[in-house]
Design an enzyme around this catalytic site. Sequence first.
Site, PDB file in Angstrom:
ATOM      1  N   SER A 145       0.839  -1.194   0.000  1.00  0.00           N
ATOM      2  CA  SER A 145       0.000   0.000   0.000  1.00  0.00           C
ATOM      3  C   SER A 145       0.881   1.253   0.000  1.00  0.00           C
ATOM      4  CB  SER A 145      -0.962  -0.034   1.188  1.00  0.00           C
ATOM      5  OG  SER A 145      -1.973   0.931   1.050  1.00  0.00           O
ATOM      6  N   ASP A 194     -10.028  -4.716  -4.396  1.00  0.00           N
ATOM      7  CA  ASP A 194      -9.313  -3.603  -3.777  1.00  0.00           C
ATOM      8  C   ASP A 194      -9.675  -2.286  -4.444  1.00  0.00           C
ATOM      9  OD1 ASP A 194      -7.496  -2.045  -2.366  1.00  0.00           O
ATOM     10  OD2 ASP A 194      -5.784  -2.662  -3.582  1.00  0.00           O
ATOM     11  N   HIS A 253      -7.981  -5.414  -0.068  1.00  0.00           N
ATOM     12  CA  HIS A 253      -6.750  -4.689   0.234  1.00  0.00           C
ATOM     13  C   HIS A 253      -6.055  -5.310   1.448  1.00  0.00           C
ATOM     14  CE1 HIS A 253      -4.162  -1.163  -0.171  1.00  0.00           C
ATOM     15  NE2 HIS A 253      -4.161  -1.082   1.141  1.00  0.00           N
TER      16      HIS A 253
END
Length: 335
Positions: free
Chosen positions: A170, A275, A305
């Site tokens: 991320s 996601d 995610h």
Amino acid sequence: MESSEAAAPPAGDPAPHVVDECRSVLFVYSDGTVVRRAAPGFATPVRDDGSVEWKDATFDAARGLGLRLYRPRDWGRRLPVFFYYHGGGFCIGSRAWPNCQNYCLRLAADLGALVVAPDYRLAPEHRLPAAIDDGAAAVLWLAAQARGGGGDPWVAQSADLARVFVSGDSAGGNIAHHLAVRFGSPAGREELAPAAVRGYVQLMPFFGGTERTRSEAECPDDAFLNRPLNDRYWRLSLPEGATPEHPVANPFGPGAPALEAVEIAPTMVVVGGRDILHDRAVDYAARLKAMGKAVEVRDFEGQQHGFFTIDPWSDASAELMRVIKRFVDSDGRFD
């Protein structure tokens, strides 16, 4: 990095109130006070079977920044070095959080690697590009261990500095991109010597933009990373007044460096079908590939995610480990 164990409102009259909150960890008050809890807002047991040893080290004493090193106890040979930068929207997260610990334990065991998990300064106290600067400092710390003697003994004993891989989840995937750009030139490679980066693994990289992608527009409110939280992270982490078109957020936005001439090492971009960041990451990879870069996407259908840190022992996480291991074992070549 300022922190607090409790989120009690600061004293004052009228009483300051919370104006921003991230995962019950970060609280920003109306008077500008920032309060952090040291532990994550979710309970995750650490599963350490003893097959991997780990320790902490400092890579930037002036800023109080540390990293955690992991390696298999029975290493017996020079190990590839695998950096892992944690996620958290540049606002939360730590190398010491149990979800990060579990993932790194599995990385070290499954990859047979020396895993390096650095911390970095967090927003809003330290807005971008502070985290990216710290990410670079951690890689340069590794290179410095081989110069002049007296470096970290684990690096000296077991690291194969000619086989370094940089990975991030991320926000950490965003850091990996910027490091690929910084070190993607003869001058950048010289800066890293004697270490050499063979490849990058961007796990659901955190990129932004003002125009919604389809996966952003259709993201359900109950997603692990939803639109309000995604937008909040950018608002708290970007320079004051900046939008997600800022080059730190959007690699192709106004003012972003041209990437055509950058010699980006082979890069694997991992995305999840559920996601919010899916479409932006796929577009990023497609643009780089059109420039002739060695970039491939690995799309995990149905995954949300951060699935690999939420449950590092799921079937999907096991497949991800196999994919990353093939990439590392082949020195950055794709299947």
